[in-house]
Design a protein around this motif. Structure first.
Motif, PDB file in Angstrom:
ATOM      1  N   ALA A  26       7.248   4.561   2.038  1.00 57.75           N
ATOM      2  CA  ALA A  26       5.929   4.131   1.570  1.00 57.75           C
ATOM      3  C   ALA A  26       5.831   2.612   1.552  1.00 57.75           C
ATOM      4  O   ALA A  26       4.794   2.032   1.918  1.00 57.75           O
ATOM      5  N   ALA A  27       6.918   1.950   1.135  1.00 56.39           N
ATOM      6  CA  ALA A  27       6.914   0.487   1.106  1.00 56.39           C
ATOM      7  C   ALA A  27       6.813  -0.089   2.516  1.00 56.39           C
ATOM      8  O   ALA A  27       6.091  -1.075   2.758  1.00 56.39           O
ATOM      9  N   LEU A  28       7.513   0.522   3.466  1.00 58.45           N
ATOM     10  CA  LEU A  28       7.451   0.063   4.856  1.00 58.45           C
ATOM     11  C   LEU A  28       6.050   0.267   5.430  1.00 58.45           C
ATOM     12  O   LEU A  28       5.539  -0.589   6.170  1.00 58.45           O
ATOM     13  N   LEU A  29       5.420   1.380   5.089  1.00 60.48           N
ATOM     14  CA  LEU A  29       4.061   1.633   5.574  1.00 60.48           C
ATOM     15  C   LEU A  29       3.096   0.575   5.050  1.00 60.48           C
ATOM     16  O   LEU A  29       2.216   0.102   5.781  1.00 60.48           O
ATOM     17  N   THR A  30       3.290   0.168   3.796  1.00 58.65           N
ATOM     18  CA  THR A  30       2.442  -0.881   3.221  1.00 58.65           C
ATOM     19  C   THR A  30       2.612  -2.186   3.994  1.00 58.65           C
ATOM     20  O   THR A  30       1.625  -2.883   4.296  1.00 58.65           O
ATOM     21  N   GLN A  31       3.841  -2.494   4.348  1.00 59.25           N
ATOM     22  CA  GLN A  31       4.097  -3.717   5.123  1.00 59.25           C
ATOM     23  C   GLN A  31       3.439  -3.632   6.501  1.00 59.25           C
ATOM     24  O   GLN A  31       2.854  -4.602   6.990  1.00 59.25           O
ATOM     25  N   LEU A  32       3.534  -2.458   7.132  1.00 59.87           N
ATOM     26  CA  LEU A  32       2.956  -2.293   8.465  1.00 59.87           C
ATOM     27  C   LEU A  32       1.434  -2.436   8.424  1.00 59.87           C
ATOM     28  O   LEU A  32       0.831  -3.060   9.303  1.00 59.87           O
ATOM     29  N   LYS A  33       0.834  -1.840   7.388  1.00 59.73           N
ATOM     30  CA  LYS A  33      -0.620  -1.963   7.260  1.00 59.73           C
ATOM     31  C   LYS A  33      -1.038  -3.402   6.983  1.00 59.73           C
ATOM     32  O   LYS A  33      -2.177  -3.788   7.268  1.00 59.73           O
ATOM     33  N   GLY A  34      -0.097  -4.183   6.432  1.00 58.23           N
ATOM     34  CA  GLY A  34      -0.382  -5.596   6.172  1.00 58.23           C
ATOM     35  C   GLY A  34      -0.163  -6.483   7.375  1.00 58.23           C
ATOM     36  O   GLY A  34      -0.361  -7.701   7.292  1.00 58.23           O
ATOM     37  N   GLY A  35       0.290  -5.897   8.503  1.00 54.78           N
ATOM     38  CA  GLY A  35       0.429  -6.677   9.728  1.00 54.78           C
ATOM     39  C   GLY A  35       1.845  -6.947  10.160  1.00 54.78           C
ATOM     40  O   GLY A  35       2.073  -7.671  11.135  1.00 54.78           O
ATOM     41  N   ALA A  36       2.847  -6.385   9.467  1.00 53.46           N
ATOM     42  CA  ALA A  36       4.241  -6.604   9.854  1.00 53.46           C
ATOM     43  C   ALA A  36       4.506  -6.044  11.244  1.00 53.46           C
ATOM     44  O   ALA A  36       3.855  -5.094  11.688  1.00 53.46           O
TER      45      ALA A  36
END
Length: 650
Positions: free
Chosen positions: A199-209
């Motif tokens: 879930a934390a990684l998905l949040t980063q990806l949605k933020g543009g990572a």
């Protein structure tokens, strides 16, 4: 020894008979498959081959549909069907009697059967044969006939010429959906063992990572290539099919037809995030690439057509002689098209094999079922048969390089008539709007219910509970607690009032890790529900289901256009549908054969003045001009008269 073991020996033979066009829709007793008993009561002869009453009755008893009734319209239908099937069987076995089969070939097959069915012990073998009404000699004769038929079928197949390029091209053009690549995606994935981390990684990806960087640093799979699903070529991942991913993950990824990120998807104890960089929809294979599969499909159709033609030719000049008047049947021409007569027994055969008809017989009395069948199913079947019988002439007239049996040709004509049909954006959008509910995932939650006799106590409890042990608190407040568990909206687990309070009300009150509904009156009691893990209903966007809708809409439009085309083409041949006349004549004949019951007694028992004859529901009112319809030539004359075949027998 159970008779079923021996019956199973001949399942392969039964399949063979189906291949050559003999539409057996049941598994007869073993002794009935091929053997022509030397003893028994003669019923009829087919080109001199005797069929006994016992064999015919065996067929009736062996099938629950045929044995469901032997009276009325359906009883008459079933008798017609049984006799027609035995005639076809006698023709096929007679046609292969000159094919040489050595004793060694028979012995080899018998030994194989005995070993496969654990019947090597002579006593077991003898008991099994006796249970099926056979001797070793009669069984070996059946095996000889089986081998002879197999050799004849192979001979017919080998004689079929190879498909031409024109035939292959026609099949390719009319069946594009059969020669397509699978949908594929270019993309990357991150796989981890911890849900919170995913879930934390998905949040980063949605933020543009950067996906490849996060995959390289965190994924347990393909981290050496930045999570690429396929090997990287020229800087991009090689496309993969859906089977390359776990089923839940593949479904989520391949729904992203415009690209994007999936949510965290759990599968097999792992947590996946997939980024679809490019979606590649199914596409037609080039003709050259599909040629091998095309050749196999068309060759099979041509072989089917050769076998159908063989059986049809066997029926052409058949002569049937009836010895038992009780088994003499009417099998008139039910329709004519393109100079070809369609026998009534073919209509009955398709009725017998219809699953809806089988279900109908279990729900209503035979006489009521007959009315429904005569009014609905038989007219539909007759029209389908007219189309299939017309198909060869139509394909030839249109100069189409089509192959196959009559039914296969009719399907090909429909495909030809709908070949240019497309599903427009407007069609797809309209379908989505009209059927939005089928793309919804209903809400769900974990629910506990506290029920109170007094409304004031329920209201007080709702106002005071702010979290903690719901069961203990509700019980202390005087409520009765029911654990409803995981609940899906609209599933019926909750009453309408409670379902609305959980899933549609906007007044849920926060209470610790969950929330409370309003107080809901249910009968004479008042309930408060504790709701946890509430997931609202979601609707897939049109973009996610467009491919699915397009396939469905296109299939429907093609079906309608193809049927319209075939109907128009068949009409040019001016077919004659005699079904109403045939059914009216059958109704009169069955009524005349039914023993009359005194009107007074019948009326007293059933409240009617019926004489016990067939009701109009079984066959409908006689069609205009059909009263007194004469018998067909094949069934006229004294018992034992040898007649040329009726159209059905031909």
């Amino acid at each position: 020894m159970n008779k079923k073991k021996v019956v199973n020996v001949f399942m392969g033979v039964l399949a063979l008979l189906l291949i050559v066009g003999m539409a057996y829709q049941f598994t007869p007793n073993l002794g009935d498959l091929f053997a022509r008993k030397e003893t028994g009561t003669p019923a009829l002869t087919v080109n001199g081959t005797r069929v006994t009453v016992e064999e015919l009755e065996n067929v009736r008893r062996s099938n629950p549909i045929l044995s469901s009734t032997d009276t009325g319209v359906l009883g008459d239908d079933f008798k017609t069907y049984i006799v027609a099937q035995k005639i076809e069987q006698a023709l096929v076995t007679g046609a292969v009697k000159d094919i040489k089969v050595s004793r060694g070939d028979v012995n080899t097959k018998v030994t194989e059967v005995r070993e496969q069915n654990d019947l090597t012990d002579n006593k077991k073998w003898t008991d099994a044969l006796q249970g099926a009404g056979l001797t070793d000699a009669t069984y070996r004769e059946q095996v000889r006939q089986q081998i002879a038929i197999e050799r004849k079928v192979e001979e017919l197949k080998k004689a079929v010429p190879a498909p031409t390029d024109a035939e292959l091209r026609a099949y390719y053009d009319l069946n594009p959906e059969r020669f397509q690549t699978d949908a594929r995606i270019q993309g990357r994935q991150i796989v981890v063992a911890d849900k919170a981390k995913a879930a934390a990684l998905l949040t980063q990806l949605k933020g543009g990572a950067d996906f490849a960087e996060l995959a390289g640093a965190n994924s347990t799979e393909f981290k050496d290539r930045g999570g690429a699903l396929g090997p990287v070529e020229n800087g991009v991942p090689r496309p993969v099919a859906q089977v390359a991913l776990p089923s839940e993950v593949g479904a989520a990824a391949f729904a992203l037809t415009t690209g994007g990120l999936t949510d965290v998807v759990e599968s097999g104890g792992k947590f996946y995030i997939v980024k679809v960089e490019k979606y590649l929809p199914p596409a037609p294979k080039p003709f050259a690439e599909a040629k091998t599969d095309l050749t196999t499909a068309v060759q099979e159709q041509k072989q089917n057509a050769a076998l159908e033609a063989w059986v049809t030719a066997l029926k052409k000049d058949v002569k049937v002689e009836y010895q038992d008047i009780n088994w003499k049947v009417e099998n008139p021409t039910v329709a004519t098209v393109g100079g070809q007569d369609i026998p009534y027994s073919e209509v009955v055969g398709q009725v017998v094999s219809n699953q809806q008809f089988a279900g109908l017989l279990q729900q209503v009395p035979a006489e009521q079922a007959a009315g429904l069948v005569n009014g609905i199913l038989k007219p539909q079947v007759t029209q389908q048969l007219i189309q299939s019988y017309a198909a060869p002439a139509l394909a030839e007239r249109l100069k189409l390089n089509l192959t196959g049996t009559r039914q296969e040709l009719a399907a090909a004509l429909a495909a030809y008539g709908s070949r240019n049909v497309k599903a427009s954006d407007a069609d797809i959008a309209a379908f989505y709007a009209q059927n939005k509910a089928q793309f919804e995932t209903p809400g769900s939650a974990s629910v506990n219910e506290a029920s109170f006799k007094d409304q004031a106590k329920a209201v007080a409890f709702r106002g005071s509970f702010a979290g903690g042990n719901f069961t203990a608190a509700a019980t202390k407040a005087g409520g009765t607690v029911s654990e409803r568990g995981s609940v899906t909206a609209g599933s019926g687990t909750l009453s309408e009032e409670l379902n609305a309070a959980v899933f549609t009300a906007k007044t849920l009150k926060d209470a610790g890790e969950g929330s409370l509904t309003d107080v809901v009156k249910v009968g004479e009691r008042f309930s408060v529900l504790y709701v946890a893990d509430l997931k609202p209903a979601t609707t897939q966007p049109l973009s996610a289901v467009r491919g699915q809708i397009e396939t469905q809409v296109l299939a429907q439009k093609k079906s309608e256009a193809g049927q319209k085309f075939v109907d128009a083409q068949v009409a040019t041949l001016k077919p004659k549908d005699n079904l109403k006349t045939v059914l009216a004549a059958q109704e009169k004949r069955v009524a005349a054969q039914t023993p009359k019951t005194p009107a007074k007694e019948e009326g007293a028992e059933n409240g009617t003045g019926s004489t016990g004859g067939t009701t109009p529901a079984e066959g409908g009112a006689p069609a205009e001009g059909t009263e007194g319809t004469p018998a067909t030539p094949a069934t006229e004359g004294a018992e034992g008269t040898t007649d040329p075949a009726t159209p059905a027998e031909r």
